[in-house]
Design an enzyme around this catalytic site. Structure first.
Site, short mmCIF file in Angstrom:
data_model
loop_
_atom_site.label_atom_id
_atom_site.label_comp_id
_atom_site.label_asym_id
_atom_site.label_seq_id
_atom_site.Cartn_x
_atom_site.Cartn_y
_atom_site.Cartn_z
N GLY A 249 0.77 -1.24 0.00
CA GLY A 249 0.00 0.00 0.00
C GLY A 249 0.80 1.28 0.00
N PRO A 284 4.65 -4.96 -0.97
CA PRO A 284 4.45 -3.82 -1.85
C PRO A 284 4.26 -4.25 -3.30
CG PRO A 284 6.78 -4.11 -1.43
CD PRO A 284 6.06 -5.16 -0.62
N ARG A 322 -7.49 2.73 -15.05
CA ARG A 322 -7.44 3.46 -13.78
C ARG A 322 -8.14 4.83 -13.83
NH1 ARG A 322 -3.87 4.92 -10.85
NH2 ARG A 322 -4.62 4.02 -8.92
N CYS A 351 -15.86 2.79 -27.45
CA CYS A 351 -17.21 3.36 -27.55
C CYS A 351 -17.86 3.49 -26.18
CB CYS A 351 -18.05 2.48 -28.46
SG CYS A 351 -17.31 2.33 -30.07
N TYR A 380 -0.81 -1.85 -12.02
CA TYR A 380 -2.25 -1.86 -12.28
C TYR A 380 -2.59 -1.25 -13.65
CZ TYR A 380 -1.96 -2.88 -7.34
OH TYR A 380 -1.61 -3.44 -6.12
N1 LLP Z 1 -1.24 -7.14 -0.34
C1 LLP Z 1 -2.56 -7.37 -0.52
C2 LLP Z 1 -3.23 -8.37 0.29
C3 LLP Z 1 -3.27 -6.61 -1.46
O1 LLP Z 1 -4.57 -6.84 -1.63
C4 LLP Z 1 -2.59 -5.63 -2.23
C5 LLP Z 1 -3.30 -4.82 -3.21
C6 LLP Z 1 -1.22 -5.45 -2.03
C7 LLP Z 1 -0.58 -6.22 -1.06
C8 LLP Z 1 -0.39 -4.46 -2.79
O2 LLP Z 1 -0.83 -3.15 -2.66
P1 LLP Z 1 0.07 -1.98 -3.28
O3 LLP Z 1 1.41 -2.05 -2.57
O4 LLP Z 1 0.24 -2.23 -4.73
O5 LLP Z 1 -0.67 -0.74 -3.00
N2 LLP Z 1 -6.12 -1.68 -8.70
C9 LLP Z 1 -5.95 -0.68 -7.69
C10 LLP Z 1 -5.14 -1.15 -6.52
C11 LLP Z 1 -5.73 -2.39 -5.88
C12 LLP Z 1 -4.87 -2.95 -4.80
C13 LLP Z 1 -5.35 -4.30 -4.42
N3 LLP Z 1 -4.57 -4.93 -3.41
C14 LLP Z 1 -5.36 0.57 -8.31
O6 LLP Z 1 -5.11 0.57 -9.52
O7 LLP Z 1 -5.16 1.56 -7.63
#
Ligand code: LLP
Length: 429
Positions: A249, A284, A322, A351, A380
């Site tokens: 996150g 991450p 996105r 479209c 993403y």
């Molecule tokens: N761990 C778990 C259990 C997760 O569900 C996620 C992301 C991560 C780690 C990694 O999160 P990150 O470090 O990438 O923030 N499609 C969305 C983001 C969805 C995230 C889903 N889970 C976007 O494009 O913003």
């Protein structure tokens, strides 16, 4: 939003104003591979990984890259070579991770709905840990493991129920009532249950509070709550807990925001982790690959309609969802810097009126035939693309110094129909 000040290590401008990726001209890539194409910088991915790894060095830790962000095999191999583990969320991701050469014991399996088949596949592979999100999953995993004569290593994913702020509510997972994780006040009971099940080994505690988080407070507050649970669980006999997984996150900058301050995050969290004696897992995704990628596209034409002016590109919402799905901001730049700006909508050919990359944005004066990039699309981007309007999925290219390779070929029209039989095999029940 101000004008972009993004400076990821992989992209820069030459003296003549051309945007290049490491030592490779984006125009050369467009000529060789066509557009739209995702382009990733090896150096940027490595730098992000190494920086985070270094910050966490004071405690025993492992980065489990959340491969949902970008699951290309070449990207995965790059991280595997650096010693990363992976966070998977499906049987398909397990398969990909194995194809990329990750050993099973470097995989953690997250996700709110794992099928019995996926559980069995991951058990027989011998993964490090299942991040279990419900009592139902715990019982099911116990049953599947029992049938296989195995003991399943488990971390309980707990919802710490802290205040989380992200740019879009779809990406918040650590607040009370979210669908993810075991509700906080049920966690100790879940541990009690895990301890009573013969085929479950309770090895860890886990949280993932959301995506694109700038503040360290929710991590700090979440960790405090997780460690409180750890004490309570030890008191009821959970003696095999070895690790704390704080999820992913960590925010990156899409515009002129400051990305997550990793030093401050480490300063707030690591002393607590060290005191617990547990090892740390982080998951991450975006932080590792987000700024390492751009979507390279070509302007098809400009069009005026009423008071509006549109720039229509050959990339659409199916290639990068996105902006329309999360109302997400992505910086847009001309590959060859152009003088002057005008207020436009940058849209694709799909479209749908929701097919846009930018609305009412001051964009450089690009014209038909010009190349543009949509930035910070290493995470993403391609993984969320789809075939709507029977648009073939685009190519992915990895740059490494002065060379580049196609790491996903562009789909052909044949690819679009390859799963659909010419002759139907009708069945009756
Ligand atoms: N761990 C778990 C259990 C997760 O569900 C996620 C992301 C991560 C780690 C990694 O999160 P990150 O470090 O990438 O923030 N499609 C969305 C983001 C969805 C995230 C889903 N889970 C976007 O494009 O913003």
């Amino acid at each position: 939003m101000g004008q972009s000040v993004l400076t990821p290590s992989g992209f820069s401008r030459t003296e003549s104003g051309e945007l290049v990726c490491e030592g490779v001209s984006l125009e050369a890539i467009a000529d060789a591979v066509g557009t739209p194409t995702y382009v990733y910088s090896t150096r940027a991915i490595r730098d992000q990984y190494d920086a985070l790894d270094k910050v966490l060095a004071p405690v025993p830790h492992r980065l489990h890259y959340s491969m949902k962000a970008n699951s290309n095999l070449a990207v995965l191999r790059l991280l595997q070579e650096r010693g990363a583990g992976v966070d998977i969320v499906s049987g398909g991701e397990l398969y990909r991770a194995q194809q990329a050469g990750f050993s099973a014991d470097s995989l953690v399996f997250s996700g709110v709905g794992k099928s019995p088949l996926e559980l069995a596949e991951a058990l027989s592979a011998g993964i490090l840990m299942f991040n279990v999100e419900s009592l139902f999953e715990l019982d099911q995993l116990n049953e599947v493991a029992g049938e296989m004569g195995l003991r399943a290593p488990v971390a309980l994913r707990v919802n710490p129920e802290v205040k989380v702020d992200t740019p879009h509510h779809y990406t918040r997972t650590g607040e009370r009532g979210n669908k993810f994780g075991i509700p906080f006040d049920e966690a100790v009971d879940a541990a009690r249950r895990a301890l009573a099940l013969p085929n479950i080994a309770l090895r860890g505690l886990d949280m993932h509070i959301g995506s694109q988080i700038f503040q360290l407070e929710p991590y700090r507050d979440g960790l405090v709550r997780l460690l409180d649970l750890y004490d309570q669980m030890q008191a009821i006999g959970a003696t095999e807990i070895r690790c704390l997984d704080i999820g992913g996150g960590f925010a990156v900058s899409y515009d002129d925001e400051q990305p997550m301050d990793l030093d401050a995050l480490a300063g707030a969290l690591l002393p607590m982790v060290a005191r617990s004696g547990l090892s740390l897992i982080v998951e991450p995704g975006r932080h590792i690959v987000g700024n390492a990628g751009v979507l390279l596209a070509r302007v098809m034409h400009r069009k005026k309609a009423g008071a509006k002016e549109y720039i229509i590109t050959d990339a659409g919402m199916n290639d990068l969802v996105r902006p329309s799905h999360y109302d997400a901001y992505h910086a847009i730049e001309a590959v060859h810097a152009r003088d002057g700006r005008s207020i436009v909508d940058v849209v694709g050919p799909v479209c749908e009126s929701g097919d846009f990359f930018a609305l009412d944005r001051a964009v450089e004066n690009v014209d038909a035939g010009d190349l543009i990039v949509v930035r910070t699309t290493g995470a993403y981007g391609y993984v969320m693309s789809f075939n709507y309007n029977s648009r073939p999925r685009v190519a992915e290219v990895l740059v490494d110094g002065s060379r580049f390779a196609v790491v996903t070929r562009r789909e052909s029209y044949e690819d679009l129909v390859r799963l659909e039989p010419q002759h139907l095999e009708w069945r009756t029940t």
